[in-house]
Scaffold this active site. Structure first.
Site, mmCIF file in Angstrom:
data_model
loop_
_atom_site.group_PDB
_atom_site.id
_atom_site.type_symbol
_atom_site.label_atom_id
_atom_site.label_comp_id
_atom_site.label_asym_id
_atom_site.label_seq_id
_atom_site.Cartn_x
_atom_site.Cartn_y
_atom_site.Cartn_z
ATOM 1 N N LYS A 129 7.663 7.221 -1.528
ATOM 2 C CA LYS A 129 6.901 6.553 -2.806
ATOM 3 C C LYS A 129 7.918 6.943 -3.983
ATOM 4 O O LYS A 129 8.413 7.760 -4.007
ATOM 5 C CB LYS A 129 5.449 7.299 -3.130
ATOM 6 C CG LYS A 129 4.557 6.199 -3.935
ATOM 7 C CD LYS A 129 4.177 5.354 -3.260
ATOM 8 C CE LYS A 129 3.137 4.291 -3.930
ATOM 9 N NZ LYS A 129 2.285 3.736 -2.848
HETATM 10 N N1 GLU Z 1 2.356 0.128 -2.517
HETATM 11 C C1 GLU Z 1 1.460 -0.507 -1.601
HETATM 12 C C2 GLU Z 1 0.738 0.841 -0.836
HETATM 13 O O1 GLU Z 1 0.603 1.679 -1.318
HETATM 14 C C3 GLU Z 1 2.548 -1.071 -0.418
HETATM 15 C C4 GLU Z 1 3.695 -0.123 0.064
HETATM 16 C C5 GLU Z 1 4.664 -0.701 0.822
HETATM 17 O O2 GLU Z 1 4.387 -2.100 1.156
HETATM 18 O O3 GLU Z 1 5.523 -0.389 1.357
HETATM 19 O O4 GLU Z 1 0.451 0.910 0.498
#
Ligand code: GLU
Length: 425
Positions: free
Chosen positions: A115
């Site tokens: 993240k």
């Molecule tokens: N931000 C989204 C989540 O928390 C998508 C993450 C992604 O597609 O890599 O799952």
């Protein structure tokens, strides 16, 4: 006025990392996880903090702080979004990275968890400033990202345009066009059909499964959605398409309520015009906290962490809480909701549709072969329905709550991969 109890502000807001560790610990106990494995999985593999200058419109230079964390890459490259928000912190990004590890494992896609985030207030920044900030942040985290290494995606306050800037910046630095370095891109540059709605569509598939399990008829059921960004607005629209009645929605400016039902398409247009959902004709205004306590069948928290805690869990009236957001419910609230018989679809399962279609996008980019939207949605449905039932089986077998069951499925898969690979060197 709506019949809600007086709202008590939660002063015991939990640090998301301590929440993530506690959730992991509960599942690790149930699995009787080996202490060495527990120690490995309880840490993040890589935590990068960056500070970088951006020249603002008035010529003043502002130094921003950003992060990219990889919690675990045992099952594949890091995967996870990037958020822009004033309250971003290292602890929050670590928690979100760990949740991505479990999320990818619970739906069985070959990624680890990562993240990123930048501490900023995008609502006060111009497009030009956001582009400059994004390109410089991309440059700073290039130590970690890449199509085979770690693949970012949109999250809170970032979107397809943000991903386009990241893809372009990375491609310029490498001298070729690297489509697969990010997902959630615009269709014109290797994005996927269906990615925009994927988080909500996936959440709705899990709601359909949950309602079958509980014997609830979705036709005419009352739905409340907290947050009107990507996940929230599409969830409201898809639930309305299924014949449910959306009685309340909210965004950062507050909530709106109408027992007769609100048309999410019209709210969309209204928000585009005015900047917020509040003031939508024919609705009563209420606070975000009051919204959560509305009388309804299905509550979809689709905003940020720390929304349902000890203080308001006893006041939640929904039969199903579907966590389209990451981390909206504290472990204390989990226990209260479970005791009260509220069926919770945990974030790592409920909102995994986003990263699942991100995976489809990445596969399409690597193969230079693109699928039709109907194919995407059918494959997404297959993944979500199977994952929901894997978790439900675990829940029944162990008589635990759905979050613990989802963690047990996910942690067991990551632990098995870790054991199989062995410890280097
Ligand atoms: N931000 C989204 C989540 O928390 C998508 C993450 C992604 O597609 O890599 O799952």
């Amino acid at each position: 006025m709506v019949a809600t109890k007086s709202v008590v502000i939660d002063h015991t807001q939990r640090d998301p990392w301590s929440v993530a560790l506690e959730q992991f610990g509960i599942a690790a106990d149930k699995l009787h996880l080996d202490p060495n494995m527990r120690a490995i999985l309880a840490e993040c593999q890589r935590e990068l903090t960056v500070h970088f200058p951006v020249r603002m419109a008035d010529g003043v230079v502002k130094v921003f702080t950003g992060y990219r964390v990889q919690h675990n890459t045992t099952r594949g490259p890091g995967k996870g979004g990037i958020r822009y928000h004033p309250s971003v912190s290292l602890g929050e990004v670590k928690a979100l990275a760990m949740w991505m590890t479990w999320k990818c494992a619970v739906v069985g896609i070959p990624y680890g968890g990562a993240k990123g985030g930048v501490v900023c207030d995008p609502k006060t920044m111009s497009q030009q400033q956001l582009e400059t900030l994004t390109r410089r942040y991309t440059t700073e985290i290039e130590l970690l990202i890449g199509p085979d290494r770690d693949i970012p995606a949109p999250d809170v306050n970032t979107n397809a345009q943000t991903m386009a800037w990241i893809m372009d910046t990375y491609s310029m630095h490498h001298g070729y066009t690297a489509l697969a370095v990010v997902t959630g891109k615009p269709l014109s540059i290797g994005g996927s059909e269906g990615r925009n709605e994927a988080t909500a569509r996936g959440a709705v598939y899990t709601i359909i499964e949950a309602s079958k399990h509980l014997g609830i008829d979705l036709e005419g059921s009352r739905v409340v959605v907290q947050g009107y960004g990507n996940a929230g607005s599409f969830s409201a629209k898809l639930m309305a398409e299924l014949g449910a009645r959306v009685v309340g929605v909210s965004d950062t400016s507050g909530g709106i309520y109408s027992p007769k039902g609100i048309d999410p398409m019209r709210v969309d247009a209204y928000k585009r015009e005015t900047g917020s959902v509040t003031g939508f004709p024919g609705t009563e205004k209420l606070s975000n906290a009051e919204l959560l306590e509305l009388d309804c069948d299905i509550l979809i928290p689709a905003a940020i962490e720390n929304q349902i805690g000890e203080h308001n869990a006893p006041l939640i009236k929904a039969k199903i809480v579907a966590e389209a957001a990451n981390g909206p419910t504290s472990p204390e609230a989990d226990r209260i909701l479970f005791d009260r018989g509220v069926f919770l679809i945990p974030d790592i399962l409920c909102n995994a549709g986003g990263v699942t279609v991100s995976y489809f996008e990445w596969v399409q980019d690597l193969q230079n072969l693109f699928w039709r939207e109907a194919t995407i949605n059918a494959r997404l449905k297959e993944v979500m329905v199977k994952s929901f039932n894997d978790v439900l089986d675990m829940q029944k077998k162990n008589k635990v709550d759905m979050r613990t069951a989802a963690y047990m499925v996910a942690v067991a898969r990551v632990a098995e991969a870790t054991l199989t690979r062995g410890i280097y060197p």
